[in-house]
Design an enzyme around this catalytic site. Sequence first.
Site, short mmCIF file in Angstrom:
data_model
loop_
_atom_site.label_atom_id
_atom_site.label_comp_id
_atom_site.label_asym_id
_atom_site.label_seq_id
_atom_site.Cartn_x
_atom_site.Cartn_y
_atom_site.Cartn_z
N ASP A 64 -4.71 -13.08 2.76
CA ASP A 64 -5.91 -12.63 3.47
C ASP A 64 -7.19 -12.78 2.65
OD1 ASP A 64 -4.96 -10.65 1.80
OD2 ASP A 64 -5.00 -9.04 3.29
N ASP B 3 -2.84 -10.60 -2.81
CA ASP B 3 -3.41 -10.15 -1.53
C ASP B 3 -4.88 -9.77 -1.75
OD1 ASP B 3 -2.32 -8.81 1.31
OD2 ASP B 3 -4.04 -7.75 0.46
N HIS C 200 -6.45 -7.27 -0.88
CA HIS C 200 -6.66 -5.84 -1.11
C HIS C 200 -5.82 -5.36 -2.29
CE1 HIS C 200 -7.36 -6.71 3.19
NE2 HIS C 200 -8.47 -6.03 2.94
N HIS D 143 0.81 -1.23 0.00
CA HIS D 143 0.00 0.00 0.00
C HIS D 143 0.85 1.29 0.00
CE1 HIS D 143 -3.62 -2.31 0.36
NE2 HIS D 143 -3.31 -2.80 1.55
ZN LIG Z 1 -4.52 -7.29 2.36
#
Ligand SMILES: [Zn+2]
Length: 352
Positions: free
Chosen positions: A293, A203, A205, A167
């Site tokens: 995740d 991932d 996200h 991120h």
């Molecule tokens: Zn994540």
Amino acid sequence: MPVVWNDRCRLHDPGGEIFVGVRTAGTELAARTDAILAALSQADAHVVDAEQHADSALLAVHDAALLEFLESAWDDWTDAKLDRERGQDRVVPYAFAHAGLTSGRPAAVPAAVWAKTGYFAYDTMTLIGPGTWDAARAAVDVALTAVDLVAAGAPHAYACCRPPGHHVCRGCYGGSCYLNNSPIAGASLANKSAGPVAVLDIDAHHGNGTQEIFYERGDVLVGSVHVDPGAGWFPHFLGFADETGTGAGANTNKNLPLAPGTGDELWLEAVDALAAWAREGGATSLVVALGVDAAAGDPESPLNVSASGFRRAGRLLGALGLPTVLVQEGGYDLETLGQLVREVLLGIEEGL
Ligand SMILES: [Zn+2]
């Protein structure tokens, strides 16, 4: 496959996160990498100590100003007595350098220590404590040591990085991340590769930082499968299918957002589509931004992928037959996290 690790990655203790204005316990804990290492050690993993690398690899993807801020943030905070006189035991922003404030012109870097954080951070979740810089910097060494192993001929290497990184943008940080390990590995591989490097992010996200770092570069293909930000999920502002790159990087970015509740089959179709896209793009090496995740039971996402789904994803990526560095990103269910990582690594080896 070699497992690269550095004990200093444990030093980061964010002490929770501030979500919707409330301090919560947070899930990005040192226990995560302990769980991964325990699961891999049971399977007789070959653990390799990370070696120190020069800052030049960080400067290839991050602004010097961000690095200087992160390195000194905790000392500056405590020198200003914000921990003792204000009762705030972690570095946290309170005012943000929103682009609209300056009509797109560069914002001034604030003089006040307590305001400076909001120039570099884009959320309130990503707290800095006394060991944060050491751990984040160690995680970069972990990723770069894995690159070295692959450059020296290992078909794959796994970098057990913590804190995660995907991120973090060139000049700002957030999402429980401080330095972006996957693109640091990707840029380093790009220097050593004849053809493009693919950075594929599984991932749960969107890897918004990785996307932005390479958005205008033609020599790195960035693909991400993730829960749809349009359905209300972090990173909220980015991760949509129409973000495809620009300039020299036109059509080198691919986002595959999925609806909450998506299980194995549609998720694996997306992973397969990213692998096919990397193959068609002529990728000659691969970085997998390996968050687990997306798992059913993970507290941070609704994607419901099974352990066998992760094994199959590993096979799809391994079937590319490329020199591959796997970089740990998210994954927060301490009970299953280690086994899920192991499934991906086994799948990669089976797919080759
Ligand atoms: Zn994540």
